[in-house]
Design an enzyme around this catalytic site. Structure first.
Site, short mmCIF file in Angstrom:
data_model
loop_
_atom_site.label_atom_id
_atom_site.label_comp_id
_atom_site.label_asym_id
_atom_site.label_seq_id
_atom_site.Cartn_x
_atom_site.Cartn_y
_atom_site.Cartn_z
N THR A 49 42.48 41.58 33.10
CA THR A 49 41.26 42.38 33.09
C THR A 49 41.24 43.39 31.94
O THR A 49 42.27 43.98 31.60
CB THR A 49 41.16 43.15 34.42
OG1 THR A 49 41.31 42.23 35.49
CG2 THR A 49 39.84 43.89 34.56
N GLY A 88 48.84 45.91 37.30
CA GLY A 88 49.80 46.61 38.16
C GLY A 88 51.15 46.73 37.47
O GLY A 88 51.55 45.85 36.70
N GLU A 328 41.76 39.46 41.91
CA GLU A 328 41.86 37.99 41.88
C GLU A 328 40.50 37.34 42.10
O GLU A 328 40.37 36.33 42.79
CB GLU A 328 42.86 37.48 42.92
CG GLU A 328 44.28 37.91 42.67
CD GLU A 328 44.76 37.62 41.27
OE1 GLU A 328 44.33 36.61 40.68
OE2 GLU A 328 45.54 38.43 40.73
C1 LIG Z 1 43.74 47.42 43.22
C2 LIG Z 1 43.44 46.54 42.03
C3 LIG Z 1 44.48 45.93 41.36
C4 LIG Z 1 44.23 45.14 40.24
N1 LIG Z 1 45.28 44.57 39.57
C5 LIG Z 1 45.05 43.86 38.44
C6 LIG Z 1 46.15 43.32 37.68
O1 LIG Z 1 47.32 43.45 38.04
N2 LIG Z 1 45.87 42.63 36.54
C7 LIG Z 1 44.59 42.44 36.10
O2 LIG Z 1 44.40 41.81 35.06
N3 LIG Z 1 43.52 42.94 36.80
C8 LIG Z 1 43.72 43.64 37.96
N4 LIG Z 1 42.66 44.17 38.67
C9 LIG Z 1 41.30 43.98 38.16
C10 LIG Z 1 40.45 43.03 38.99
O3 LIG Z 1 40.93 41.71 38.87
C11 LIG Z 1 38.98 43.18 38.54
O4 LIG Z 1 38.58 44.48 38.90
C12 LIG Z 1 38.10 42.13 39.18
O5 LIG Z 1 38.35 40.87 38.62
C13 LIG Z 1 36.60 42.46 39.02
O6 LIG Z 1 36.28 42.65 37.67
P1 LIG Z 1 35.50 43.97 37.20
O7 LIG Z 1 36.21 45.15 37.76
O8 LIG Z 1 35.33 43.89 35.73
O9 LIG Z 1 34.09 43.90 37.92
P2 LIG Z 1 32.75 43.29 37.30
O10 LIG Z 1 33.00 41.91 36.81
O11 LIG Z 1 32.18 44.24 36.31
O12 LIG Z 1 31.83 43.23 38.59
C14 LIG Z 1 30.94 44.31 38.96
C15 LIG Z 1 29.87 43.76 39.92
O13 LIG Z 1 29.06 42.79 39.23
C16 LIG Z 1 28.96 41.61 40.02
N5 LIG Z 1 28.91 40.44 39.12
C17 LIG Z 1 29.65 40.23 38.00
N6 LIG Z 1 29.35 39.03 37.46
C18 LIG Z 1 28.39 38.48 38.25
C19 LIG Z 1 27.68 37.23 38.23
N7 LIG Z 1 27.90 36.32 37.28
N8 LIG Z 1 26.78 36.99 39.22
C20 LIG Z 1 26.58 37.89 40.21
N9 LIG Z 1 27.22 39.08 40.28
C21 LIG Z 1 28.11 39.38 39.32
C22 LIG Z 1 30.23 41.58 40.87
O14 LIG Z 1 30.02 40.84 42.06
C23 LIG Z 1 30.46 43.06 41.15
O15 LIG Z 1 29.72 43.43 42.30
C24 LIG Z 1 42.89 44.95 39.80
C25 LIG Z 1 41.84 45.56 40.49
C26 LIG Z 1 42.09 46.34 41.60
C27 LIG Z 1 40.94 47.00 42.32
#
Ligand SMILES: Cc1cc2nc3c(=O)[nH]c(=O)nc-3n(C[C@H](O)[C@H](O)[C@H](O)COP(=O)(O)OP(=O)(O)OC[C@H]3O[C@@H](n4cnc5c(N)ncnc54)[C@H](O)[C@@H]3O)c2cc1C
Length: 394
Positions: A49, A88, A328
């Site tokens: 991410t 993480g 994930e």
């Molecule tokens: C506790 C925690 C631990 C994590 N650990 C890791 C890690 O170790 N390594 C790592 O790489 N990442 C990690 N992450 C990141 C995590 O994988 C991402 O936060 C997750 O994939 C969502 O991506 P984003 O935050 O960019 O949300 P976004 O993609 O920006 O999503 C925001 C909103 O937009 C909506 N949305 C997005 N695209 C679409 C679409 N095409 N159609 C409809 N709706 C859509 C989503 O449903 C959501 O409601 C972690 C996150 C958390 C909370």
């Protein structure tokens, strides 16, 4: 101490780092890295991410450019939005990370690929040249895990550090790939299946145990004697959650068997089961984590004010489990991906062509009235199966 008490003794992301190498690495890479990681001679993280993109993985902006003269990849996070955000164990602990970056060879982009990057010294734990990393700050839970950020500036890694079981850059710059490019996201599929038990079903089991035991000892007024678990409303709150915990436990075993079968095929370079496995892991991850999150909240509220106290452990379980709806693969996206798979299979089934074994019901639906004739028929599981098949194709 907090890690030990919460069951997160080992570095969680270290296991995902190892899993990435095991599923995406060649035999040589596995032989080199897995012994080092299993003996904790290095600590791994998983950096996919970015600040700008999480769900839209094709939009990742970190780059890995192949330098044919030195046989190295040069990694960069060229702008703020390309900074890795969330990994993480990255903030303070990790010495290495599997970093996902856009691969460039001879100025041509081949899409997102995984690379093993050393980020801290194994001698004194200082950051390696060109690496900036730190902690992303306070979160709803997981204070004991140092989720971090990572910026890379002209960080060079050897050609052998691109995980190359399925995709490889040869010394002359030729790019070779087996199967779909989506195979590079296979770690996510494996982690999705692995996390269901540890991060969703077991927290739900703990919450059910806490709430049901509390309901056995808690008493109310003389007008309503006995334990609160005798109340119909309390049973209606808690017993469905307990039943769901058992059902998800069995579902998890089924998914694990499906995964083992598909993975054996993938190792033989047969990728036919990949779409089905992806749809299953996505759909069930979304459904189970969503249900478990709501169920833990029900357990918390079923304990009244004591449930809100951190001493009950229920607030911790709730804020832990809610994150499983996000990482994930955010649940909305996973449901949409499963829906896309089902619609595709439905169109294939409508033309009489074969579909994957798990969705043959889309082709076998019988039209007509519900076969139940009396109330006892509603205790027959086959009636429900048929009804669900009918609903699915409507
Ligand atoms: C506790 C925690 C631990 C994590 N650990 C890791 C890690 O170790 N390594 C790592 O790489 N990442 C990690 N992450 C990141 C995590 O994988 C991402 O936060 C997750 O994939 C969502 O991506 P984003 O935050 O960019 O949300 P976004 O993609 O920006 O999503 C925001 C909103 O937009 C909506 N949305 C997005 N695209 C679409 C679409 N095409 N159609 C409809 N709706 C859509 C989503 O449903 C959501 O409601 C972690 C996150 C958390 C909370």
């Amino acid at each position: 101490l907090h890690r030990a008490l919460s069951g997160d003794v080992a570095f969680l992301l270290h296991r995902i780092f190892m899993r990435s190498i095991s599923v995406l690495g060649s035999n040589e890479q596995i032989a080199k890295w897995i012994p080092l990681a299993s003996q904790y001679k290095l600590i791994g993280s998983y950096a996919q991410t970015e600040l700008g993109h999480g769900t839209y993985i094709q939009g990742l902006e970190t780059t890995a450019v192949f330098d044919i003269t030195t046989q190295e990849f040069i990694l960069n996070t060229p702008k703020i939005s390309a900074m890795k955000w969330w990994p993480g164990d990255m903030g303070r602990s990790a010495t290495h990370a599997v970093v996902f970056a856009q691969l460039y060879v001879h100025s041509k982009c081949y899409g997102v690929h995984p690379f093993i990057v050393q980020i801290r010294s194994l001698q004194n734990h200082s950051l390696c040249p060109g690496v900036t990393a730190g902690d992303i700050g306070p979160k709803m839970n997981f204070e004991h895990i140092d989720n971090g950020y990572l910026m890379l500036q002209n960080v060079r890694i050897p050609r052998e550090n691109m995980l190359n079981k399925f995709c490889m850059v040869q010394p002359d710059g030729t790019y070779v790939r087996q199967g779909s490019q989506k195979i590079n996201y296979f770690t996510m599929t494996t982690v999705r299946i692995a996390l269901l038990s540890d991060r969703a079903v077991i927290p739900l089991m703990k919450a059910c145990t806490i709430a049901i035991r509390y309901s056995v000892v808690r008493r109310q007024s003389k007008l309503k004697p006995g334990k609160i678990l005798d109340y119909q409303t309390q049973q209606e709150k808690l017993l469905p959650q307990l039943a769901a915990a058992y059902a998800f436990h069995c579902l998890n075993n089924f998914l694990q068997e499906l995964f083992d079968k598909a993975y054996r095929e993938i190792q033989r370079k047969n990728f036919d089961m990949l779409p089905e496995l992806h749809a299953f892991s996505s759909g069930f991850k979304a459904m189970v984590t969503q249900y478990c999150t709501s169920a833990v909240e029900i357990c918390l509220r079923a304990c009244g004010g004591h449930g809100y106290s951190s001493l009950s452990a229920l607030p911790y379980l709730y804020t832990e489990i809610i994150a499983s709806c996000l990482y994930e693969g955010e649940n909305t996206i996973l449901l949409l991906q499963t829906a896309r798979f089902l619609i595709k299979c439905f169109s294939i089934a409508s033309t009489g062509q074969p579909v994957p074994p798990s969705v043959t019901y889309l082709a076998a639906v019988k039209h007509g009235n519900c076969p139940a004739k009396n109330k006892l028929d509603f205790l027959r599981p086959d009636i429900y199966t048929e009804a669900y098949q009918h609903v699915a194709t409507r």
